[in-house]
Scaffold this active site. Structure first.
Site, PDB file in Angstrom:
ATOM      1  N   CYS A 197       0.829  -1.212   0.000  1.00 20.65           N
ATOM      2  CA  CYS A 197       0.000   0.000   0.000  1.00 20.65           C
ATOM      3  C   CYS A 197       0.866   1.265   0.000  1.00 20.65           C
ATOM      4  O   CYS A 197       1.864   1.336   0.701  1.00 20.65           O
ATOM      5  CB  CYS A 197      -0.940   0.093   1.185  1.00 20.65           C
ATOM      6  SG  CYS A 197      -2.185  -1.175   1.237  1.00 20.65           S
TER       7      CYS A 197
ATOM      8  N   ARG B  71       6.425  -0.665  -4.250  1.00 19.83           N
ATOM      9  CA  ARG B  71       6.068  -1.246  -2.947  1.00 19.83           C
ATOM     10  C   ARG B  71       5.197  -2.494  -3.095  1.00 19.83           C
ATOM     11  O   ARG B  71       5.062  -3.262  -2.153  1.00 19.83           O
ATOM     12  CB  ARG B  71       5.318  -0.206  -2.097  1.00 19.83           C
ATOM     13  CG  ARG B  71       6.174   0.982  -1.737  1.00 19.83           C
ATOM     14  CD  ARG B  71       5.331   2.066  -1.125  1.00 19.83           C
ATOM     15  NE  ARG B  71       4.834   1.709   0.195  1.00 19.83           N
ATOM     16  CZ  ARG B  71       5.492   1.906   1.323  1.00 19.83           C
ATOM     17  NH1 ARG B  71       6.682   2.457   1.290  1.00 19.83           N
ATOM     18  NH2 ARG B  71       4.971   1.572   2.485  1.00 19.83           N
TER      19      ARG B  71
ATOM     20  N   TRP C 118      -2.650  -2.963  -1.602  1.00 19.46           N
ATOM     21  CA  TRP C 118      -2.241  -4.375  -1.587  1.00 19.46           C
ATOM     22  C   TRP C 118      -3.277  -5.061  -0.710  1.00 19.46           C
ATOM     23  O   TRP C 118      -3.318  -4.846   0.505  1.00 19.46           O
ATOM     24  CB  TRP C 118      -0.836  -4.500  -1.004  1.00 19.46           C
ATOM     25  CG  TRP C 118      -0.207  -5.852  -1.152  1.00 19.46           C
ATOM     26  CD1 TRP C 118       0.531  -6.306  -2.205  1.00 19.46           C
ATOM     27  CD2 TRP C 118      -0.227  -6.923  -0.202  1.00 19.46           C
ATOM     28  NE1 TRP C 118       0.956  -7.591  -1.972  1.00 19.46           N
ATOM     29  CE2 TRP C 118       0.501  -7.993  -0.751  1.00 19.46           C
ATOM     30  CE3 TRP C 118      -0.802  -7.088   1.056  1.00 19.46           C
ATOM     31  CZ2 TRP C 118       0.698  -9.204  -0.106  1.00 19.46           C
ATOM     32  CZ3 TRP C 118      -0.622  -8.299   1.711  1.00 19.46           C
ATOM     33  CH2 TRP C 118       0.125  -9.340   1.133  1.00 19.46           C
TER      34      TRP C 118
ATOM     35  N   ASN D  59      -3.206   2.700   4.838  1.00 19.38           N
ATOM     36  CA  ASN D  59      -2.221   1.635   4.689  1.00 19.38           C
ATOM     37  C   ASN D  59      -2.132   0.937   6.043  1.00 19.38           C
ATOM     38  O   ASN D  59      -1.984   1.599   7.051  1.00 19.38           O
ATOM     39  CB  ASN D  59      -0.876   2.277   4.301  1.00 19.38           C
ATOM     40  CG  ASN D  59       0.281   1.308   4.354  1.00 19.38           C
ATOM     41  OD1 ASN D  59       0.088   0.108   4.454  1.00 19.38           O
ATOM     42  ND2 ASN D  59       1.491   1.834   4.269  1.00 19.38           N
ATOM     43  N   GLY D  60      -2.272  -0.379   6.068  1.00 21.55           N
ATOM     44  CA  GLY D  60      -2.204  -1.109   7.336  1.00 21.55           C
ATOM     45  C   GLY D  60      -3.442  -1.950   7.535  1.00 21.55           C
ATOM     46  O   GLY D  60      -4.180  -2.228   6.585  1.00 21.55           O
TER      47      GLY D  60
ATOM     48  N   GLU E 131      19.108 -17.708  -0.120  1.00 23.03           N
ATOM     49  CA  GLU E 131      18.778 -16.478  -0.846  1.00 23.03           C
ATOM     50  C   GLU E 131      18.623 -16.752  -2.345  1.00 23.03           C
ATOM     51  O   GLU E 131      17.726 -16.200  -2.991  1.00 23.03           O
ATOM     52  CB  GLU E 131      19.867 -15.420  -0.588  1.00 23.03           C
ATOM     53  CG  GLU E 131      19.718 -14.130  -1.381  1.00 23.03           C
ATOM     54  CD  GLU E 131      18.440 -13.357  -1.111  1.00 23.03           C
ATOM     55  OE1 GLU E 131      17.702 -13.687  -0.178  1.00 23.03           O
ATOM     56  OE2 GLU E 131      18.158 -12.409  -1.875  1.00 23.03           O
TER      57      GLU E 131
ATOM     58  N   LYS F 175      15.250 -15.834  -4.353  1.00 20.31           N
ATOM     59  CA  LYS F 175      15.248 -14.910  -5.500  1.00 20.31           C
ATOM     60  C   LYS F 175      14.591 -15.558  -6.715  1.00 20.31           C
ATOM     61  O   LYS F 175      13.819 -14.937  -7.431  1.00 20.31           O
ATOM     62  CB  LYS F 175      16.695 -14.555  -5.815  1.00 20.31           C
ATOM     63  CG  LYS F 175      17.204 -13.242  -6.081  1.00 20.31           C
ATOM     64  CD  LYS F 175      16.891 -11.980  -5.420  1.00 20.31           C
ATOM     65  CE  LYS F 175      15.893 -11.777  -4.396  1.00 20.31           C
ATOM     66  NZ  LYS F 175      16.107 -11.143  -3.179  1.00 20.31           N
TER      67      LYS F 175
ATOM     68  N   GLU G 290      10.808 -15.725  -6.120  1.00 28.77           N
ATOM     69  CA  GLU G 290      10.182 -14.399  -6.102  1.00 28.77           C
ATOM     70  C   GLU G 290       9.884 -13.878  -7.499  1.00 28.77           C
ATOM     71  O   GLU G 290       8.822 -13.323  -7.742  1.00 28.77           O
ATOM     72  CB  GLU G 290      11.119 -13.387  -5.410  1.00 28.77           C
ATOM     73  CG  GLU G 290      11.101 -13.414  -3.927  1.00 28.77           C
ATOM     74  CD  GLU G 290      12.060 -12.377  -3.342  1.00 28.77           C
ATOM     75  OE1 GLU G 290      11.634 -11.614  -2.487  1.00 28.77           O
ATOM     76  OE2 GLU G 290      13.240 -12.319  -3.751  1.00 28.77           O
TER      77      GLU G 290
ATOM     78  N   HIS H 201      18.704 -36.347   4.027  1.00 30.10           N
ATOM     79  CA  HIS H 201      17.646 -36.579   5.021  1.00 30.10           C
ATOM     80  C   HIS H 201      16.271 -36.225   4.465  1.00 30.10           C
ATOM     81  O   HIS H 201      15.471 -35.586   5.141  1.00 30.10           O
ATOM     82  CB  HIS H 201      17.956 -35.787   6.298  1.00 30.10           C
ATOM     83  CG  HIS H 201      19.281 -36.139   6.879  1.00 30.10           C
ATOM     84  ND1 HIS H 201      19.541 -37.376   7.447  1.00 30.10           N
ATOM     85  CD2 HIS H 201      20.456 -35.456   6.926  1.00 30.10           C
ATOM     86  CE1 HIS H 201      20.799 -37.421   7.849  1.00 30.10           C
ATOM     87  NE2 HIS H 201      21.384 -36.266   7.536  1.00 30.10           N
TER      88      HIS H 201
ATOM     89  N   LYS I  50       7.199  -4.686  -1.383  1.00 29.54           N
ATOM     90  CA  LYS I  50       8.570  -4.333  -0.997  1.00 29.54           C
ATOM     91  C   LYS I  50       8.654  -4.061   0.501  1.00 29.54           C
ATOM     92  O   LYS I  50       9.625  -4.408   1.152  1.00 29.54           O
ATOM     93  CB  LYS I  50       8.967  -3.075  -1.777  1.00 29.54           C
ATOM     94  CG  LYS I  50      10.350  -2.559  -1.478  1.00 29.54           C
ATOM     95  CD  LYS I  50      11.341  -3.169  -2.403  1.00 29.54           C
ATOM     96  CE  LYS I  50      12.760  -2.867  -2.039  1.00 29.54           C
ATOM     97  NZ  LYS I  50      13.622  -4.008  -2.367  1.00 29.54           N
TER      98      LYS I  50
HETATM   99  C1  G6P Z   1       9.488  -8.215   1.690  1.00 31.06           C
HETATM  100  C2  G6P Z   1      10.370  -7.940   0.492  1.00 31.06           C
HETATM  101  C3  G6P Z   1      11.695  -8.675   0.648  1.00 31.06           C
HETATM  102  C4  G6P Z   1      12.354  -8.293   1.965  1.00 31.06           C
HETATM  103  C5  G6P Z   1      11.409  -8.541   3.158  1.00 31.06           C
HETATM  104  C6  G6P Z   1      11.962  -7.942   4.438  1.00 31.06           C
HETATM  105  O1  G6P Z   1       9.082  -9.542   1.684  1.00 31.06           O
HETATM  106  O2  G6P Z   1       9.728  -8.338  -0.692  1.00 31.06           O
HETATM  107  O3  G6P Z   1      12.554  -8.330  -0.411  1.00 31.06           O
HETATM  108  O4  G6P Z   1      13.511  -9.028   2.144  1.00 31.06           O
HETATM  109  O5  G6P Z   1      10.148  -7.901   2.908  1.00 31.06           O
HETATM  110  O6  G6P Z   1      11.995  -6.551   4.282  1.00 31.06           O
HETATM  111  P1  G6P Z   1      12.923  -5.562   5.071  1.00 31.06           P
HETATM  112  O7  G6P Z   1      12.579  -4.211   4.523  1.00 31.06           O
HETATM  113  O8  G6P Z   1      12.555  -5.699   6.517  1.00 31.06           O
HETATM  114  O9  G6P Z   1      14.326  -5.936   4.824  1.00 31.06           O
END
Ligand code: G6P
Length: 612
Positions: free
Chosen positions: A2, A27, A75, A101-102, A488, A492, A495, A511, A607
């Site tokens: 949002c 975002r 969102w 937002n929230g 990671e 990625k 995502e 395992h 984001k």
């Molecule tokens: C969201 C984003 C990720 C990020 C995570 C934590 O899921 O899409 O890319 O790693 O939040 O966000 P932060 O701002 O706390 O690092």
């Protein structure tokens, strides 16, 4: 997650708001809308599901003439992403329009009470409750919009940033926040309101970060006022933004993600400048100097984070334990907050967050502080909630990250972790001068090493993507310092390419996960030239014995026989992670781009996750 924009000024309100929404697209959102106060004091709300470009199309034949306005990207939380559920929402009599937002946790109780008073609801959202409640209080008490907002917010449980306009009190936007970000930009005869400064950075660099449980009164021709819920005036403290417009544009790259991957050498330079002093073999961390005793005497370090930041924290754990010999736990903030954590005032908590606004990480900080622990914040956003809630903050200085998938921010978090580990290793006398010099020289060498390696890494990623794009699943394997990177890499890929991927500690394959290996199930293995290489090699051979294809990311000279041996330059010890990171990012990027996915704004993702 949002986004809110608001504007009062002599510019074209509609244009400013639409441009602002475009800047907030990063975002993550699924619908967009705008409320415009017309010159004759009517409120026009236009909203639609889909992108901001869909909203622009929708508004093409509408009256957009206005004196002020608020706008929103939603969102979805309560109710599907439909035109109707999109913000702004009108109050019952159409006098108010509000964006939020929230989440409002007690919306059901409030809604039932309002319905008993005959208020009708038209959407499935929790937000509509807020605008109806404000109007109800305003009418019942014959009070001002400001007083109605104050009273309403006292009844609301949840997290919010909100902005509301009233056609009976034109020339004013009332905005408030609790646990969700809100920033006011102060220009010449104009004021902006937004979830972060990106919508107005080309208009003004003067920003005011609104504090939790405070209300901003933004009126045309008057200075900004801030009050708390009891109407007590607060000081308006104007800060200077250090961003530039070029950081918010693609600069010739097809996607922000690619630009941000290629910015990592610069990120590293900015992050270590003045902090890693190679010729003296010293790390200087001004932000933590005054609080060093807490860290030096800590029984335990607990790192809390989410998503990619959690992976950077795992690398931090292995570095801090290696160099400082302090036990480190890494917790998902979302689990930590509800786990009744055992924390004492001898513990140090490090909260890591790119945005500095992640709701779970913020809650974790509050719990840690309540229990007496000292909290360090590591954030990329100056003035963010996490930066302000922590006892001491270290900024990662990666510059604005626009692509939803985090890349350069993780690189900068890894640098900060390395600096913390080296700094306290040095303070505790655990790191001899030779190791310190080697580590710092290696850190200084990384930007150039990565810069030189990036073009070839991209070529390899481009070559591999058509070969692997039809895979439905991937394993990412790593051991030791490479394990967080494996996690990671898998995140990625999921995502942005929507290919299922799981990161595993190589030794865990036997395992369970190995049952899935077959010729259509590729494995991406991290096999650095360190003490664990022979072990990783055995794990790779085990995958191959089940006819699983393997891409191995390794250092030059690696004795491996796999489908694709991807060689990257060697770095000092654990710093191989810094070279593996961009290679894996580029692999995901090229896979997603090859598959035609929306790289910068992947579906369903946000984001900045400002709700639980
Ligand atoms: C969201 C984003 C990720 C990020 C995570 C934590 O899921 O899409 O890319 O790693 O939040 O966000 P932060 O701002 O706390 O690092």
């Amino acid at each position: 997650m949002c986004g809110i924009v608001g504007y009062i000024g002599n510019g074209n309100v509609y244009d400013v708001l639409i441009k602002g929404l475009q800047r907030l697209e990063y975002r993550g959102y699924d619908s967009a809308g705008i409320a415009l106060l017309t010159p004759d004091n009517k409120i026009n709300v236009y909203k639609t599901r889909g992108k901001v470009s869909a909203l622009e199309n929708f508004c093409r034949d509408k009256n957009t003439e206005s004196r002020l306005g608020i706008a929103h990207t939603r969102w979805a939380t309560h109710g599907e992403p439909t035109d109707n559920n999109a913000h702004p929402h009108y109050s019952e009599d159409g006098n108010l329009a509000l964006v939020h937002n929230g989440t409002i946790e007690n919306f059901k109780v409030l809604k039932d009470a309002l319905q008993q008073h005959g208020v009708h609801f038209h959407t499935e959202t929790d937000t509509e409750v807020l605008v109806q409640l404000i109007e109800f209080i305003k009418v019942q008490n014959s009070c001002s919009l400001l007083d109605a907002v104050r009273e309403a917010l006292k009844q609301v449980v949840g997290a919010y940033a909100m902005a509301v306009i009233d056609k009976n009190e034109p020339d004013q936007i009332i905005a408030a926040r609790k646990s969700s970000p809100l920033v006011v930009g102060i220009g010449d005869d104009e004021m902006f309101l937004a979830s972060d400064a990106t919508p107005f950075v080309d208009h003004t660099k003067n920003v005011v970060y609104i504090d939790d449980e405070h209300i901003a009164i933004i009126r045309k021709g008057e200075p900004l006022r801030i009050v708390d819920f009891e109407n007590k005036e607060s000081k308006v403290s104007v800060k200077q933004l250090e961003w530039s417009i070029s950081q918010l544009e693609k600069g010739g790259y097809p996607h922000f993600m690619l630009k941000e991957i290629f910015e990592q050498p610069e990120t590293l330079r900015d992050c270590i400048r003045g902090r890693a002093v190679a010729d003296q073999g010293k790390v200087i961390l001004n932000g933590v100097l005054s609080n060093s005793e807490k860290f030096l005497n800590a029984n335990r370090i607990i790192i809390v984070a989410c998503g990619t930041s959690w992976h950077a924290s795992l690398l931090g754990k292995s570095l801090i334990q290696q160099f400082c010999r302090i036990p480190v736990d890494v917790e998902y903030a979302s689990e930590f907050r509800y786990s009744k954590p055992v924390i004492t005032d001898k513990d140090v908590v490090i909260a890591v967050s790119q945005s500095g606004e992640t709701a779970d990480t913020l809650a974790a900080i509050q719990i840690a502080r309540d229990k007496g622990a000292f909290v360090y914040g590591i954030s990329n956003v100056v003035g963010s909630s996490i930066a302000r809630e922590a006892d001491s903050v270290l900024y990662t200085q990666a510059g604005p990250e626009i692509s939803v998938a985090s890349t350069k921010a993780m690189c900068s978090q890894m640098v900060i972790m390395a600096l913390i580990a080296l700094y306290y290793g040095q303070r505790k006398g655990l790191l001899d001068a030779k190791t310190r010099h080697e580590a710092l020289a290696a850190l200084h060498g990384l930007p150039k090493q990565i810069e030189d390696a990036l073009p070839a890494m991209r070529e390899t990623a481009q070559m591999l993507s058509p070969l692997y794009a039809s895979a439905h699943s991937f394993f990412y394997l790593g051991r030791g310092h490479a394990f967080p990177l494996a996690l990671e890499g898998a995140l990625k890929l999921k995502e942005i390419s929507y290919i299922h991927a799981e990161g595993y500690a190589s030794g865990e394959m036997k395992h369970g996960p190995i049952a899935l290996i077959e010729p259509e199930f590729p494995t991406f293995a991290l096999a650095f030239n360190d003490a664990l290489f022979p072990k990783v090699k055995s794990n790779i051979v085990e995958v191959q014995a089940r006819r699983g294809p393997v891409i191995a990311l390794a250092n030059p000279g690696a004795d491996l026989h796999v489908e694709h041996l991807w060689t990257i330059p060697s770095a000092w010890g654990p710093f191989n992670a810094f070279l593996a990171l961009p290679a894996m990012q580029l692999f995901s990027y090229e896979m997603a781009d090859y598959l035609g996915k929306d790289v910068d704004q992947p579906r369903n993702l946000a984001k900045s996750v400002t709700v639980e």
